[in-house]
Design an enzyme around this catalytic site. Structure first.
Site, short mmCIF file in Angstrom:
data_model
loop_
_atom_site.label_atom_id
_atom_site.label_comp_id
_atom_site.label_asym_id
_atom_site.label_seq_id
_atom_site.Cartn_x
_atom_site.Cartn_y
_atom_site.Cartn_z
N LYS A 54 2.31 9.17 -9.74
CA LYS A 54 3.70 9.42 -10.11
C LYS A 54 3.98 10.93 -10.08
O LYS A 54 5.02 11.37 -9.59
CB LYS A 54 4.00 8.84 -11.50
CG LYS A 54 4.10 7.32 -11.47
CD LYS A 54 3.99 6.67 -12.83
CE LYS A 54 3.88 5.15 -12.69
NZ LYS A 54 3.62 4.45 -13.95
N GLN A 98 3.27 5.33 -20.29
CA GLN A 98 2.38 4.53 -19.44
C GLN A 98 1.78 3.39 -20.25
O GLN A 98 1.18 3.60 -21.30
CB GLN A 98 1.28 5.44 -18.86
CG GLN A 98 0.34 4.74 -17.90
CD GLN A 98 1.04 4.26 -16.62
OE1 GLN A 98 1.86 4.95 -16.04
NE2 GLN A 98 0.71 3.05 -16.19
N ASP A 121 11.96 3.49 -16.93
CA ASP A 121 11.26 2.23 -16.70
C ASP A 121 12.18 1.03 -17.00
O ASP A 121 11.83 -0.11 -16.67
CB ASP A 121 10.03 2.13 -17.62
CG ASP A 121 8.74 2.40 -16.85
OD1 ASP A 121 8.75 2.30 -15.61
OD2 ASP A 121 7.72 2.71 -17.50
#
Ligand code: NAP
Length: 307
Positions: A54, A98, A121
């Site tokens: 990422k 994460q 997200d």
């Protein structure tokens, strides 16, 4: 192998990234550089790899990124403090925690603390609710990437029977919701679904996110279906590689090089003859997810900063 059938997530991801790069260049003209901040707790090797890719993806597009590493045994309050600090920092456009978090932490509480405007997200209840109501703002990257793949490959969804295997908050549920809003007739399967094959055989579009290696074989797939494989598994023995990819010299070479190869939830080789189109693993859904994360971060920067 009939390569015309194979849907290249990699190619579509490149298109999405190129568009994001153009947006980043345009924003630079207004003095804005989108910034993604990632919170990584613990030493999970797979999470470290994902976070690394990422950060590299941000770099390549000219976006800023920071990774905040916290130890496995960090206190919940410390993670929440960090999230609150990132919420308050005007330079931060996207915040990504994460997953999975260590079991000692309350994942919902931490995700709920992220500012919905920075929730790239799409896991915050506000964004989940907006998606549910059909007015999506920030949507989970994997299902969003799959919708983009279908659209750019000219695979119509409206009026078609779509079956999603897996009901996670990250993939299955938002996937079903996006398909529903695109006017598909949607069935959502899970581990308690009776006679899975009889349900999945109804699908004109079959999306599999069960986290079970080679769960879907030819008996699960109708002739002419579009099959999208979200699963990601590592094959670590030669026997495993040979049983799923018999006689595949290229894959054997990759295995010899790297000590493992990736595969999905679909038994690709045996399903391929039945499918009209199918995504491979690797090179299918994976690259789309990261590309959409970049696009979500750019979109979050635009909305929040009003540019
Ligand atoms: P998850 O949270 O473990 O959810 C799995 C879902 O599949 C659950 O809803 C489960 O049902 C269902 N399921 C499990 N076994 C089943 C079976 N035998 N028959 C029918 N349904 C079954 O997984 P996830 O986070 O959604 O991820 C799924 C897979 O996608 C994993 O392999 C993951 O690594 C991969 N993934 C890939 C990407 C990418 O970018 N390529 C992104 C995200 C995830 P219950 O709810 O009843 O338990």
């Amino acid at each position: 192998m009939n390569s015309g059938k194979i849907l290249s997530g990699k190619k579509v991801a490149e298109e999405i990234r190129a568009e994001a790069a153009r947006d980043v260049a345009e924003l630079a003209g207004s003095g804005v550089r989108p910034q993604l901040d990632v919170v990584l707790v613990g030493d999970d090797p797979a999470s470290k790899v994902y976070v690394g890719s990422k950060a590299r993806a941000c770099d390549r597009l000219g976006m800023a990124s920071n990774t905040h590493r916290l130890p496995e045994d960090v206190a919940q309050a410390r993670v929440l403090d960090l999230v609150h600090a990132l919420n308050a920092d005007p330079e931060v456009d996207g915040i990504l925690v994460q997953l999975p978090l260590p079991g000692s932490l309350d994942t919902h509480r931490i995700l709920d603390a992220v500012d919905p405007a920075k929730d790239v997200d799409g896991f915050h209840p506000t964004n989940v609710g907006l998606l549910q109501q059909g007015r999506p703002r920030l949507v989970p990257c994997t299902p969003l990437g799959i919708m983009e793949l279908l659209r750019r490959e000219g695979i119509g969804v409206e009026g078609r029977r779509a079956v999603v295997v897996g009901r996670s908050d990250i993939v299955g549920k938002p996937m079903a919701m996006l398909l529903l809003h695109a006017h598909a007739t949607v069935t959502l399967c899970h581990s308690r679904t009776r006679d899975l094959a009889s349900v999945t055989r109804q699908a004109e579009i079959l999306i599999v996110a069960a986290g079970r290696r080679a769960l879907i074989g030819p008996d699960h797939v109708a002739e002419g279906a579009v099959v999208i494989d979200v699963g990601m598994h590592r094959l670590t023995t030669e026997d495993e590689v040979e049983s799923l990819f018999p006689g595949d010299e290229e894959r054997r070479r990759r295995f010899a090089d790297k000590g493992s190869v990736l595969t999905g939830d679909v038994d690709f080789v045996r399903v391929l003859p039945r499918a009209a189109r199918i995504t491979p693993v690797p090179g299918g859904v994976g690259p789309l997810t990261i590309a959409k994360l970049m696009a979500n971060t750019v979109a979050a920067a635009r909305w929040r900063r009003g540019v």
